[in-house]
Design an enzyme around this catalytic site. Structure first.
Site, PDB file in Angstrom:
ATOM      1  N   SER A  63      24.184   0.191   0.323  1.00  0.00           N
ATOM      2  CA  SER A  63      24.193   0.989   1.156  1.00  0.00           C
ATOM      3  C   SER A  63      24.294   0.714   2.607  1.00  0.00           C
ATOM      4  CB  SER A  63      23.122   2.056   0.944  1.00  0.00           C
ATOM      5  OG  SER A  63      23.657   2.890  -0.231  1.00  0.00           O
ATOM      6  N   LYS A  66      27.248   1.771   4.567  1.00  0.00           N
ATOM      7  CA  LYS A  66      27.726   3.180   4.651  1.00  0.00           C
ATOM      8  C   LYS A  66      27.567   3.406   6.254  1.00  0.00           C
ATOM      9  CE  LYS A  66      26.018   5.304   0.379  1.00  0.00           C
ATOM     10  NZ  LYS A  66      25.828   4.303  -0.751  1.00  0.00           N
ATOM     11  N   TYR A 188      35.021   2.313  -2.715  1.00  0.00           N
ATOM     12  CA  TYR A 188      33.380   2.451  -2.622  1.00  0.00           C
ATOM     13  C   TYR A 188      32.553   1.446  -3.142  1.00  0.00           C
ATOM     14  CZ  TYR A 188      28.590   4.203  -3.040  1.00  0.00           C
ATOM     15  OH  TYR A 188      27.286   4.617  -3.081  1.00  0.00           O
ATOM     16  N   TYR A 240      17.144   6.885   2.832  1.00  0.00           N
ATOM     17  CA  TYR A 240      17.266   7.847   1.756  1.00  0.00           C
ATOM     18  C   TYR A 240      16.157   8.874   2.047  1.00  0.00           C
ATOM     19  CZ  TYR A 240      18.833   3.266  -0.215  1.00  0.00           C
ATOM     20  OH  TYR A 240      19.504   2.302  -0.180  1.00  0.00           O
ATOM     21  N   VAL A 258      20.206  -0.828  -1.689  1.00  0.00           N
ATOM     22  CA  VAL A 258      19.469  -1.311  -2.814  1.00  0.00           C
ATOM     23  C   VAL A 258      19.571  -2.806  -3.189  1.00  0.00           C
ATOM     24  CG1 VAL A 258      19.370   1.168  -3.995  1.00  0.00           C
ATOM     25  CG2 VAL A 258      21.383  -0.550  -4.588  1.00  0.00           C
TER      26      VAL A 258
HETATM   27  N1  GLN Z   1      26.324   1.010  -4.498  1.00  0.00           N
HETATM   28  C1  GLN Z   1      24.936   1.520  -4.713  1.00  0.00           C
HETATM   29  C2  GLN Z   1      25.204   3.010  -5.281  1.00  0.00           C
HETATM   30  O1  GLN Z   1      26.402   3.716  -4.977  1.00  0.00           O
HETATM   31  C3  GLN Z   1      24.431   1.868  -3.103  1.00  0.00           C
HETATM   32  C4  GLN Z   1      23.300   2.595  -3.292  1.00  0.00           C
HETATM   33  C5  GLN Z   1      22.356   2.161  -2.185  1.00  0.00           C
HETATM   34  O2  GLN Z   1      22.355   1.073  -1.852  1.00  0.00           O
HETATM   35  N2  GLN Z   1      21.505   2.925  -1.917  1.00  0.00           N
HETATM   36  O3  GLN Z   1      24.614   3.412  -6.260  1.00  0.00           O
END
Ligand code: GLN
Length: 304
Positions: A63, A66, A188, A240, A258
């Site tokens: 993430s 993102k 994604y 988060y 994650v």
């Molecule tokens: N690729 C992970 C997902 O879509 C990314 C989530 C994350 O890093 N919080 O669940």
């Protein structure tokens, strides 16, 4: 400021807790990463690098991507992006579906999965290859030509992406996804599977500490006001459902993934990245969060 002695101290102090927490297993390929890694890098705006441990070992940025996908979409789309995604903390786990129905398919913010799927949709509309556009952007930001994604991680996530697929279909039903769900999910998952080291990520995020200008190339990535806004989103939504606690403990704009990485910035000073794959309940790196907390405590610096 010479950050090396501080990083050495953090590394020494955290050795007993590295590995505490749980490596993400819902993406099967991530489950095989050793929980015992720990690396941290601080890149000052004059180019000085301080680093410890596994700072040069590439890991799955997940993430953290993102933040960079959003920057790229925002560069091209500007404020019209906010018609499709909000700017409020969600107060829910990053992969939650619950708000989407009540809020008519408009995700709360670009750093939860639903919001990042909308951002990816924008990049898919504007690029022949959205994941390569984000990887190349990251490469330009850190001065490397070889930033790319790990196909095994991408495939592993794609094969288990029912939850993200549900969100994407749901948003499509509200008219908030323009491309085919499958195409958006492919892009994604590949974007999340980009692999980079903590040192390179600390370099890549430094433009946000430098009022939107890439300190290494001089390129204006965002104007100062937009850079400030990206940083505000990191502070309120970047870690988060734990963003409030993170701001309380650390006091820096940050974005986690994650894979166990967290990038952060100290405005006017440096880009920071820490990586340790074992996560706390909320999905943030356990040792990584502690390391950033120690960093602001020991340096006496934060945005507050
Ligand atoms: N690729 C992970 C997902 O879509 C990314 C989530 C994350 O890093 N919080 O669940």
């Amino acid at each position: 400021m010479n950050y090396q002695p501080i990083l050495d101290r953090i590394h020494g102090a955290l050795k007993p807790v590295i590995g505490q927490g749980k490596v993400a297993t819902y993406i099967p390929e991530l489950a095989s990463v050793s929980p015992d890694h720990f690396g941290m890098a601080v890149v000052s705006l004059d180019g000085t690098v301080a680093s410890v441990g596994d700072a040069d070992v590439p890991f799955s940025i997940q993430s953290i991507s993102k933040l960079f996908a959003l920057t790229l979409a925002f560069q091209r789309e500007g404020d019209s992006l906010w018609a499709r995604v909000g700017r409020e903390p969600s107060g829910n786990p990053f992969n939650s579906l619950v708000q989407l129905e009540r809020e008519s398919g408009i995700p709360r913010n670009p750093f939860i999965n639903a919001g990042a799927l909308v951002v990816t949709d924008i990049l898919v509309s504007r690029n022949t290859n959205a994941e390569i556009a984000t990887a190349n952007f990251l490469g330009r930001l850190c001065g490397r030509s070889n930033v790319t994604y790990d196909p095994r991680v991408a495939q592993s996530e794609r094969q288990t992406s029912s939850r993200n697929a549900a969100m994407a279909h749901f948003m499509k039903s509200f008219g908030n996804l323009n491309n085919k769900v499958g195409e958006v999910l492919d892009a994604y998952c590949r974007t999340c599977a980009i692999s980079m080291s903590a040192t390179d990520l600390a370099r890549a995020v430094a433009f946000l500490a430098n009022r939107g200008t890439n300190p290494w190339s001089g390129e204006k990535v965002l104007d100062a006001s937009s850079a400030k806004r990206m940083s505000a989103l990191m502070l309120t939504c970047g870690t988060y459902d734990a963003a409030g606690d993170f701001a309380y403990r650390v006091g820096l704009p940050a974005k986690s993934g994650v894979g166990g990485g967290i990038v952060a910035i100290l405005p006017g000073e440096c880009g920071i990245c820490v990586w340790s794959p074992a996560l706390e309940e909320t999905g943030n790196s356990y040792a990584g969060s502690l390391a950033l907390e120690m960093f602001t405590t020991l340096t006496g610096k934060s945005i507050f």
